[in-house]
Scaffold this motif. Sequence first.
Motif, PDB file in Angstrom:
ATOM      1  N   GLN A 221     -43.040   0.979  14.373  1.00 16.78           N
ATOM      2  CA  GLN A 221     -43.929   0.487  15.433  1.00 16.78           C
ATOM      3  C   GLN A 221     -43.130   0.239  16.712  1.00 16.78           C
ATOM      4  O   GLN A 221     -43.555   0.618  17.811  1.00 16.78           O
ATOM      5  CB  GLN A 221     -44.616  -0.812  14.986  1.00 16.78           C
ATOM      6  N   GLU A 222     -41.983  -0.399  16.559  1.00 12.23           N
ATOM      7  CA  GLU A 222     -41.162  -0.706  17.730  1.00 12.23           C
ATOM      8  C   GLU A 222     -40.620   0.573  18.381  1.00 12.23           C
ATOM      9  O   GLU A 222     -40.667   0.723  19.608  1.00 12.23           O
ATOM     10  CB  GLU A 222     -39.995  -1.617  17.318  1.00 12.23           C
ATOM     11  N   ALA A 223     -40.126   1.511  17.550  1.00 10.48           N
ATOM     12  CA  ALA A 223     -39.538   2.737  18.088  1.00 10.48           C
ATOM     13  C   ALA A 223     -40.580   3.596  18.795  1.00 10.48           C
ATOM     14  O   ALA A 223     -40.350   4.074  19.919  1.00 10.48           O
ATOM     15  CB  ALA A 223     -38.874   3.525  16.962  1.00 10.48           C
ATOM     16  N   ILE A 224     -41.742   3.790  18.166  1.00 10.04           N
ATOM     17  CA  ILE A 224     -42.761   4.658  18.766  1.00 10.04           C
ATOM     18  C   ILE A 224     -43.394   3.976  19.980  1.00 10.04           C
ATOM     19  O   ILE A 224     -43.705   4.635  20.983  1.00 10.04           O
ATOM     20  CB  ILE A 224     -43.834   5.057  17.740  1.00 10.04           C
ATOM     21  N   GLY A 225     -43.573   2.666  19.920  1.00  8.17           N
ATOM     22  CA  GLY A 225     -44.068   1.946  21.093  1.00  8.17           C
ATOM     23  C   GLY A 225     -43.122   2.093  22.274  1.00  8.17           C
ATOM     24  O   GLY A 225     -43.553   2.313  23.422  1.00  8.17           O
ATOM     25  N   PHE A 226     -41.833   1.974  21.993  1.00  6.25           N
ATOM     26  CA  PHE A 226     -40.811   2.154  23.037  1.00  6.25           C
ATOM     27  C   PHE A 226     -40.879   3.564  23.622  1.00  6.25           C
ATOM     28  O   PHE A 226     -40.877   3.751  24.851  1.00  6.25           O
ATOM     29  CB  PHE A 226     -39.437   1.884  22.435  1.00  6.25           C
ATOM     30  N   TYR A 227     -40.954   4.557  22.761  1.00  7.20           N
ATOM     31  CA  TYR A 227     -40.998   5.969  23.161  1.00  7.20           C
ATOM     32  C   TYR A 227     -42.221   6.269  24.024  1.00  7.20           C
ATOM     33  O   TYR A 227     -42.109   6.896  25.097  1.00  7.20           O
ATOM     34  CB  TYR A 227     -40.992   6.806  21.887  1.00  7.20           C
ATOM     35  N   VAL A 228     -43.382   5.808  23.585  1.00  7.01           N
ATOM     36  CA  VAL A 228     -44.624   6.070  24.327  1.00  7.01           C
ATOM     37  C   VAL A 228     -44.580   5.412  25.701  1.00  7.01           C
ATOM     38  O   VAL A 228     -44.912   6.033  26.721  1.00  7.01           O
ATOM     39  CB  VAL A 228     -45.840   5.589  23.502  1.00  7.01           C
ATOM     40  N   ALA A 406     -47.921  12.462  18.968  1.00  3.86           N
ATOM     41  CA  ALA A 406     -48.330  13.062  20.240  1.00  3.86           C
ATOM     42  C   ALA A 406     -49.666  12.503  20.706  1.00  3.86           C
ATOM     43  O   ALA A 406     -49.886  12.319  21.914  1.00  3.86           O
ATOM     44  CB  ALA A 406     -48.412  14.587  20.103  1.00  3.86           C
ATOM     45  N   SER A 407     -50.563  12.195  19.769  1.00  2.00           N
ATOM     46  CA  SER A 407     -51.856  11.619  20.157  1.00  2.00           C
ATOM     47  C   SER A 407     -51.677  10.214  20.723  1.00  2.00           C
ATOM     48  O   SER A 407     -52.418   9.806  21.623  1.00  2.00           O
ATOM     49  CB  SER A 407     -52.815  11.594  18.963  1.00  2.00           C
ATOM     50  N   ALA A 408     -50.676   9.490  20.238  1.00  2.00           N
ATOM     51  CA  ALA A 408     -50.377   8.173  20.821  1.00  2.00           C
ATOM     52  C   ALA A 408     -49.765   8.339  22.211  1.00  2.00           C
ATOM     53  O   ALA A 408     -50.046   7.550  23.125  1.00  2.00           O
ATOM     54  CB  ALA A 408     -49.425   7.397  19.909  1.00  2.00           C
ATOM     55  N   LEU A 409     -48.954   9.372  22.373  1.00  3.64           N
ATOM     56  CA  LEU A 409     -48.328   9.614  23.672  1.00  3.64           C
ATOM     57  C   LEU A 409     -49.367   9.949  24.739  1.00  3.64           C
ATOM     58  O   LEU A 409     -49.247   9.513  25.889  1.00  3.64           O
ATOM     59  CB  LEU A 409     -47.306  10.753  23.544  1.00  3.64           C
ATOM     60  N   THR A 410     -50.390  10.705  24.368  1.00  9.40           N
ATOM     61  CA  THR A 410     -51.429  11.073  25.333  1.00  9.40           C
ATOM     62  C   THR A 410     -52.486   9.986  25.506  1.00  9.40           C
ATOM     63  O   THR A 410     -53.345  10.101  26.383  1.00  9.40           O
ATOM     64  CB  THR A 410     -52.139  12.367  24.897  1.00  9.40           C
ATOM     65  N   GLY A 411     -52.437   8.938  24.674  1.00  9.14           N
ATOM     66  CA  GLY A 411     -53.406   7.850  24.787  1.00  9.14           C
ATOM     67  C   GLY A 411     -54.691   8.085  24.016  1.00  9.14           C
ATOM     68  O   GLY A 411     -55.633   7.299  24.120  1.00  9.14           O
ATOM     69  N   GLU A 412     -54.743   9.166  23.228  1.00  2.04           N
ATOM     70  CA  GLU A 412     -55.944   9.412  22.428  1.00  2.04           C
ATOM     71  C   GLU A 412     -56.129   8.325  21.365  1.00  2.04           C
ATOM     72  O   GLU A 412     -57.248   7.981  21.000  1.00  2.04           O
ATOM     73  CB  GLU A 412     -55.859  10.782  21.753  1.00  2.04           C
ATOM     74  N   THR A 413     -55.013   7.827  20.839  1.00  2.00           N
ATOM     75  CA  THR A 413     -55.044   6.711  19.888  1.00  2.00           C
ATOM     76  C   THR A 413     -53.954   5.721  20.273  1.00  2.00           C
ATOM     77  O   THR A 413     -53.049   6.049  21.053  1.00  2.00           O
ATOM     78  CB  THR A 413     -54.787   7.192  18.447  1.00  2.00           C
ATOM     79  N   SER A 414     -54.023   4.537  19.714  1.00  2.00           N
ATOM     80  CA  SER A 414     -52.952   3.569  19.934  1.00  2.00           C
ATOM     81  C   SER A 414     -51.786   3.899  19.011  1.00  2.00           C
ATOM     82  O   SER A 414     -51.934   4.645  18.028  1.00  2.00           O
ATOM     83  CB  SER A 414     -53.449   2.154  19.629  1.00  2.00           C
ATOM     84  N   GLN A 417     -52.648   2.677  15.498  1.00  2.00           N
ATOM     85  CA  GLN A 417     -53.598   3.547  14.803  1.00  2.00           C
ATOM     86  C   GLN A 417     -52.939   4.844  14.365  1.00  2.00           C
ATOM     87  O   GLN A 417     -53.167   5.333  13.250  1.00  2.00           O
ATOM     88  CB  GLN A 417     -54.787   3.852  15.715  1.00  2.00           C
ATOM     89  N   ALA A 418     -52.113   5.417  15.231  1.00  4.71           N
ATOM     90  CA  ALA A 418     -51.443   6.679  14.909  1.00  4.71           C
ATOM     91  C   ALA A 418     -50.529   6.518  13.705  1.00  4.71           C
ATOM     92  O   ALA A 418     -50.514   7.366  12.798  1.00  4.71           O
ATOM     93  CB  ALA A 418     -50.648   7.168  16.117  1.00  4.71           C
ATOM     94  N   LEU A 419     -49.769   5.432  13.666  1.00  2.81           N
ATOM     95  CA  LEU A 419     -48.828   5.244  12.568  1.00  2.81           C
ATOM     96  C   LEU A 419     -49.530   4.864  11.276  1.00  2.81           C
ATOM     97  O   LEU A 419     -49.076   5.244  10.182  1.00  2.81           O
ATOM     98  CB  LEU A 419     -47.772   4.205  12.956  1.00  2.81           C
ATOM     99  N   GLN A 420     -50.617   4.142  11.363  1.00  2.00           N
ATOM    100  CA  GLN A 420     -51.387   3.848  10.152  1.00  2.00           C
ATOM    101  C   GLN A 420     -51.965   5.124   9.562  1.00  2.00           C
ATOM    102  O   GLN A 420     -51.943   5.333   8.337  1.00  2.00           O
ATOM    103  CB  GLN A 420     -52.499   2.839  10.462  1.00  2.00           C
ATOM    104  N   ALA A 421     -52.490   5.997  10.420  1.00  2.42           N
ATOM    105  CA  ALA A 421     -53.024   7.278   9.955  1.00  2.42           C
ATOM    106  C   ALA A 421     -51.908   8.141   9.369  1.00  2.42           C
ATOM    107  O   ALA A 421     -52.092   8.813   8.337  1.00  2.42           O
ATOM    108  CB  ALA A 421     -53.715   8.006  11.103  1.00  2.42           C
TER     109      ALA A 421
END
Length: 437
Positions: A221-228, A406-414, A417-421
Motif C-alpha cells: 500500500q505504501e509503495a504503490i501509493g508513493f508511486y502513484v 496501472a488503473s490506480a495510476l490513471t485514477g480509474e480505481t484507488s 481497491q486495486a491492491l485488494q483486487a
Amino acid sequence: MKLSRAIPLVGLAAAGATAAQAETITVATVNNNDMVIMQSLTDAFEQSHPDISLDWVVLEENVLRQRLTTDIATGGGQFDVMTIGTYEVPIWAERDWLAPLDDLPADYRVDDLLKSVRDGLSDDDGTLHALPFYAESSMLYYRKDLFDDAGIEMPEQPTWEQVRDWAGQLHDPDNETYGICLRGKPGWGENMAFVSTLVNTFGGRWFDMDWQPQIDSPAWQEAIGFYVDLLNDYGPPGASSNGFNENLALFSRGNCAMWVDATSAAGKLYNPDESTVADQLGFAPAPVAKTPKGSHWLWSWALAIPASSDSKDAAREFIAWATSQEYVDLVGEREGWTSVPPGTRVSTYENPNYQEAAPFADFVLNAIQGADPKDSTLEPNPYVGVQFVGIPEFQSIGTQVGQMVASALTGETSVEQALQAAQRATQRTMERAGYFD
C-alpha cells in the motif's frame, strides 16, 4: 561463342544453387536498441555464414512474450531463435522446451560469461539453455545541469524520499521537463519489473513462505501509493502508456530530470548521436526506502533455441555469433563502444576501449553483481527473483497485477481497491495451481 556464353550461365546457376541451399532461420526479438543493432548486422553474419540466412520478427516487449509463450507451449515451431529472459529460461528448460547448449565451441569462452548471468540461464547441473545477449540491473539517471542549477548534490546512495523532493523542485511542465519518468505501461516485464523493486525496498514481498500473496499488505500500500502520487504529481502526461522504450526516448530528448530504469540504457544515453543530454548525464544507484534489499533488479535478455526448431544447428551458429566477444568488438568498431551489449562478458569490462568510452562500466558491473535473486526482500520469501517471481504462474499474475496498478495510476480505481483486487486474483490463481493444501 556458344561456350563463352555458357560460362556465365553456369556461374549464375551455381550461385543460385548456393543461395537456394542457404538455411533460413527465424529470429524473434524485442524492439530494444541493442536488438535493433543486432538486426542491422545481418549482412555481417550472413557473409561469414553463407549457408545461413536470417528472417527477423521484431516485436514490442509484451507482444513478443505472448507470441513466444504461445508458440513454445504448443510446440508451434514458428521460431528457431527466441529472445527470452532470466525468468523464462529455467522454467522452460525444466519442461524440455529449450535445446540445451552443452556443445559450444571452445573459442566461445563460456567461462568469460559473468557468473551471475550464466547461473541465471543454466539448470541445476550448470548446463546453459540460453546465451546472454545483454544483461542489466537498474539505476537512477539524472540531468546534472538541472541538479547543478537547483543546487542539488547527488548522494552516494539516494533515497526515494529524496527523489520525491528533487522531482518537486525540478518539475517544469510548462517547458516540457518533468521531475521524474518511470514505467507505467502494464505488463509483468514492464511496469511490474520496476514496481517489484519499489515494493522490495519498501519492505514488501509478493508471497510469504506459505505462498500466501502479500499484495494488500501495508508495504505494498505504501509503495504503490508513493508511486502513484509521485508520477501523478511530477511525471509526464500519459505515464501509464510509457514503458522502457518510451521513457528512454523522453529522457534522451531532455524531457526527464530523473529516470529509474535499466542499466542497459546507459550506452544510448551517453551517445551524443542518440541523446541530447549525453554531456549532462549523471547516474547513481537505484533509490532505497526501508531496505536496500531488492532495490535493483537482475535481468538478462538471452537467445535460446526452442526444442521445436528444425534448424537447431544453424540457430546455434547464430546465437553463438551474436553473444560472442567477437560480436561485441564488431559493434564497438561499427557503432561505437557505448553501443556494445553490456553486462555479459568479463572481457568487455577489461577492454580499454569500452572502459574509456563508458564511464558507467564499473558502476553497472557492480550493480549486476550486487543484485541477489535469492535474497531480494526484507522478510523471507520462497521464490527466486528480484523483479519477478520464478514460478510459471507469475507471467499471468504479474500482467494482471500490472493492469490493476496501472488503473490506480490513471485514477480509474484507488490504490487500496486495486491492491485488494490484485490480492484476490492472485489468491485464486495460486489456489487453482495447487499451492495450498
